[in-house]
Design an enzyme around this catalytic site. Structure first.
Site, short mmCIF file in Angstrom:
data_model
loop_
_atom_site.label_atom_id
_atom_site.label_comp_id
_atom_site.label_asym_id
_atom_site.label_seq_id
_atom_site.Cartn_x
_atom_site.Cartn_y
_atom_site.Cartn_z
N HIS A 62 0.82 -1.21 0.00
CA HIS A 62 0.00 0.00 0.00
C HIS A 62 0.86 1.26 0.00
O HIS A 62 1.99 1.25 0.47
CB HIS A 62 -0.88 0.05 1.25
CG HIS A 62 -1.76 -1.15 1.41
ND1 HIS A 62 -2.04 -1.69 2.64
CD2 HIS A 62 -2.43 -1.91 0.50
CE1 HIS A 62 -2.85 -2.73 2.49
NE2 HIS A 62 -3.09 -2.88 1.20
N LYS A 72 5.86 6.06 7.39
CA LYS A 72 5.33 5.19 8.44
C LYS A 72 6.46 4.72 9.33
O LYS A 72 7.55 4.42 8.85
CB LYS A 72 4.67 3.94 7.84
CG LYS A 72 3.48 4.20 6.97
CD LYS A 72 2.94 2.88 6.40
CE LYS A 72 1.75 3.13 5.50
NZ LYS A 72 1.27 1.86 4.91
N TYR A 132 1.53 1.40 13.86
CA TYR A 132 2.39 2.28 13.09
C TYR A 132 1.90 3.71 13.15
O TYR A 132 0.72 3.98 13.22
CB TYR A 132 2.56 1.80 11.64
CG TYR A 132 1.31 1.66 10.82
CD1 TYR A 132 0.91 2.68 9.95
CD2 TYR A 132 0.54 0.51 10.89
CE1 TYR A 132 -0.22 2.54 9.17
CE2 TYR A 132 -0.60 0.37 10.11
CZ TYR A 132 -0.97 1.40 9.26
OH TYR A 132 -2.10 1.26 8.49
N ASP A 170 -6.77 -6.23 -1.57
CA ASP A 170 -5.37 -6.52 -1.89
C ASP A 170 -5.24 -7.56 -2.99
O ASP A 170 -4.29 -7.55 -3.76
CB ASP A 170 -4.63 -6.99 -0.64
CG ASP A 170 -4.35 -5.85 0.33
OD1 ASP A 170 -4.62 -4.68 -0.01
OD2 ASP A 170 -3.87 -6.12 1.44
#
Length: 183
Positions: A62, A72, A132, A170
């Site tokens: 992603h 991130k 995250y 996904d």
């Protein structure tokens, strides 16, 4: 905190120092001061957490396109993951290359994935929780992704790709070759 640039030097493995005693341990997982001292000035605006119950759950690859691109800082708080970052910056000398690191609750390691990289992970244990931080807010219209099993990227996820547990979203991501320049 130890900062180790990986083969793609913008991707940094960070390992906090653990202070142990007879009760267990304590660690500082993030410090603006330590990050800035390491030349990594990021203004995180949101924390996210996921729980993946089955081993072999694969989330990714992603990214968020500009102007909503995100850096991130990823860590595993229960279980274990193989965390992957792919350089998707067109014109970059490392465009299309990837790096990975094993992040576990036990090792405390974290991966800093900068803007311009696609990100994904696979769980190596059942009931794995991942947290995250991101430095920009999510924008649905800016989300993008690449198939985890793209043959041009040839990422070694450490599992049989046919056994990966994927979301429908996904499962239908485009290939790397189909990706329009984003960064």
């Amino acid at each position: 905190m130890e900062f180790i640039p990986l083969e793609l030097p913008e991707v940094v493995l960070m390992t906090p120092r653990r202070f142990r005693d007879d009760r267990g341990w304590f660690e500082e997982t993030w410090s603006r001061r330590r990050m800035e001292d390491a030349g990594l000035a990021l203004d995180f605006v949101q924390d996210n957490q996921s729980l993946s119950e089955p081993k072999g759950t694969l989330r990714g690859l992603h990214f968020q396109a500009p102007p909503f691109a995100q850096a991130k800082l990823v860590r595993c708080v229960a279980g274990a993951i193989l965390d992957v970052a792919v350089d998707i910056r067109s014109g970059s000398p490392t465009y299309g290359r990837w790096v990975s690191a094993e992040l576990t609750a036990e090792n405390g390691a974290q991966l800093l994935v900068p803007r311009g990289f696609a990100h994904g992970f696979v769980t190596l244990m059942p009931n794995t929780a991942v947290c995250y931080k991101v430095d920009n807010f999510y924008d649905k219209a800016s989300e993008g992704g690449i198939r985890f099993d793209d043959p041009d990227l040839a990422i070694d996820w450490g599992i049989d790709n046919s056994a990966a547990v994927l979301s429908e979203k996904d499962r239908i991501l485009p290939s790397f070759a189909e990706l329009d320049p984003v960064f």
